[in-house]
Scaffold this active site. Structure first.
Site, PDB file in Angstrom:
ATOM      1  N   ARG A 107      -8.114  18.984   8.763  1.00 57.59           N
ATOM      2  CA  ARG A 107      -7.285  19.268   9.048  1.00 57.59           C
ATOM      3  C   ARG A 107      -7.001  20.458  10.194  1.00 57.59           C
ATOM      4  NH1 ARG A 107      -3.300  14.816   8.977  1.00 57.59           N
ATOM      5  NH2 ARG A 107      -3.351  13.181   7.869  1.00 57.59           N
ATOM      6  N   ARG A 125       1.398  -1.534  -0.024  1.00 61.80           N
ATOM      7  CA  ARG A 125      -0.171  -0.342   0.350  1.00 61.80           C
ATOM      8  C   ARG A 125       0.896   1.082  -0.049  1.00 61.80           C
ATOM      9  NH1 ARG A 125      -2.070   2.510   5.003  1.00 61.80           N
ATOM     10  NH2 ARG A 125      -3.904   3.709   4.378  1.00 61.80           N
ATOM     11  N   THR A 165      -7.162  -1.494   9.713  1.00 63.43           N
ATOM     12  CA  THR A 165      -6.548  -0.479  10.744  1.00 63.43           C
ATOM     13  C   THR A 165      -6.665  -1.020  11.657  1.00 63.43           C
ATOM     14  OG1 THR A 165      -7.991   1.061   9.344  1.00 63.43           O
ATOM     15  CG2 THR A 165      -7.121   1.899  11.387  1.00 63.43           C
ATOM     16  N   LYS A 204     -13.001   3.076  -0.308  1.00 68.74           N
ATOM     17  CA  LYS A 204     -12.794   2.907   1.148  1.00 68.74           C
ATOM     18  C   LYS A 204     -14.551   3.468   1.845  1.00 68.74           C
ATOM     19  CE  LYS A 204      -8.866   4.119   2.835  1.00 68.74           C
ATOM     20  NZ  LYS A 204      -7.820   5.340   3.220  1.00 68.74           N
TER      21      LYS A 204
END
Length: 468
Positions: free
Chosen positions: A75, A34, A277, A219
């Site tokens: 962010r 990945r 994850t 995702k």
């Protein structure tokens, strides 16, 4: 020989970005590498891709490449220095700025945040480590009370649970990153923060427009995607249950239920599914996983997912090779006990799908050692994988290197590239010679074959049973 069914995806980062480490990860069990576009620049990612391609030139089994887009991330800005937020503190969040010189003000890069939020809404920072509740809107920002404190650092990831974020699913950065992936021949694009099937279709059109061949992995990591998961699965080659952001965006006690629901739907639709994850998160710092992590990995194996993914464990952890080896060991042990068997409910109207179903049923009844599939585009191998043979390992033979790498994501499928003859029997003999020379199956193994044969002047699909 014991073949692991569940494939392993490893994130490449500072701990593993050398050719020797990539080679060692492959030896430890990695099937797919990945590339995380949330970190690093194109130059450093290209160096990793080139090293993987260099490895693939001489490897007995290649490594596929999955490019993971950043998506519409919110962010915080840069700080002059880190500071601590204590429970009960009141701070202000302002939108649009990049920097903050005050320890009572946090800037974010999402301008519509002030419009979208209202008193009572929750803001989570750093995957839920820090939690803030909005208490008041002002002319300049949002006043928030610290519910869970911690150390505030620069450029931390923010989630807004339950809020529909007004950002494009495929950002300008994502477009550049996808173009980079197409140019460098990556095998999969993992599209972050997919909300609807339309997002997947947009990515597929982009890949097609620029003559790419990458398959799209959606995702699922927010509440809107959970609402639309069936349509998203239908539009994608497969999906990733991205439990990091998903576990913040939905009530955490719902996460296992959502994971199981998505995995089951992928089985019913015959699509690939990745669980990602926190599988072995503690191994970022420790040489062994927690017992709970072992059980989590075991559950993914019981659910018969196609692949599981390591993130920080191999990207920046202290024990990247041990993490991959541990994952390999757990999966092999659990796979000996069998799985849930949801794939038995998968049905296809496609002729190749019908042949695949019959071949797998025959292999199960005979307890065959292998199902050998001949496939040019990978479709027949996808169908065989979807029906999840109980005992047999799937050996897929293709004449395309790209197809071979893509099949590395398929559960229990080990792909090889060979030249196809105009005579199907010669192609079968070449495949059997490969199985024998590489000692992939012992002599006398019973094999179910899915191939075409010549009948008069026609080539017709067939299922055969042979002994190696």
């Amino acid at each position: 020989m014991e073949y692991r069914k569940t494939k392993i995806i490893c994130t490449i980062g500072p701990a593993t970005n050398t050719l020797d480490k990539i080679r060692a990860l492959a030896a430890s069990g990695m099937n797919i590498a990945r590339i995380n576009m949330s970190h690093g620049e194109h130059k450093s990612h290209l160096e990793v891709i080139q090293k993987i391609k260099s490895y693939n030139k001489t490897a007995a089994m290649p490594i596929a490449i999955l490019l993971d887009t950043q998506g519409p991330e919110i962010r915080t800005g840069d700080l002059l220095q880190n500071f601590t937020l204590n429970v009960g503190d009141v701070i202000e969040i302002t939108a649009g700025g990049e920097n903050s010189e005050s320890q009572s003000v946090i800037t974010v890069n999402y301008r519509d945040m002030l419009k979208d939020m209202k008193p009572g809404d929750r803001i989570t920072v750093d995957n839920g480590i820090i939690n803030l509740d909005v208490v008041e809107k002002t002319d300049f920002g949002l006043k928030c009370k610290v519910v869970d404190g911690g150390v505030m650092k620069s450029r931390r990831h923010i989630n807004l649970p339950g809020i529909r974020v007004n950002l494009p699913s495929i950002t300008a950065k994502d477009v550049q990153d996808i173009m980079f992936g197409i140019k460098n021949d990556v095998d999969f694009i993992a599209l972050s923060f997919v909300r609807t099937a339309a997002d997947v279709e947009e990515c597929k059109r982009m890949i097609e427009r620029y003559n790419g061949h990458a398959q799209v992995i959606a995702k699922i990591e927010d509440s809107q995607a959970v609402t639309n998961y069936k349509e998203i699965i239908a539009a994608s080659h497969g999906v990733m249950v991205a439990r990091g952001d998903l576990g913040v965006e939905v009530p955490i006690e719902e996460l296992p239920i959502i994971q199981r629901r998505i995995v089951k739907e992928c089985a019913l639709q015959g699509k690939r599914v990745i669980v990602a994850t926190h599988l072995l998160e503690s191994m970022i710092e420790n040489p062994i996983p927690t017992r709970a992590e072992v059980t989590d990995v075991a559950n993914a194996a019981y659910e018969e997912v196609d692949a599981v993914m390591l993130s920080g464990e191999t990207a920046a952890g202290k024990f990247p090779l041990k993490a991959a080896e541990t994952l390999d060991k757990i999966l092999k042990r659990i796979e000996r006990t069998g799985g849930i068997g949801w794939s038995r409910d998968f049905k296809s109207d496609d002729v190749k799908g019908a042949f695949a179903e019959s071949a797998v049923e025959l292999a199960d009844q005979l307890k065959a050692d292998a199902v050998v599939v001949f496939t040019r585009r990978g479709l027949t191998a996808d169908f065989v994988t979807a029906y999840r043979p109980k005992f047999a390992t799937v050996f897929a033979f293709t004449n395309m290197s790209q197809v071979r790498r893509k099949l590395l994501l398929n559960r229990a499928c080990y792909p090889f590239r060979i030249d196809f003859s105009s005579d199907p029997e010669r192609t079968i003999k070449t495949a059997f010679s490969t199985l024998s020379k590489k000692k992939l199956l012992p002599s006398g193994s019973r094999i179910v074959i899915v191939s075409d044969i010549i009948a008069g002047n026609e080539r017709v699909e067939s299922i055969q049973v042979r002994t190696l």
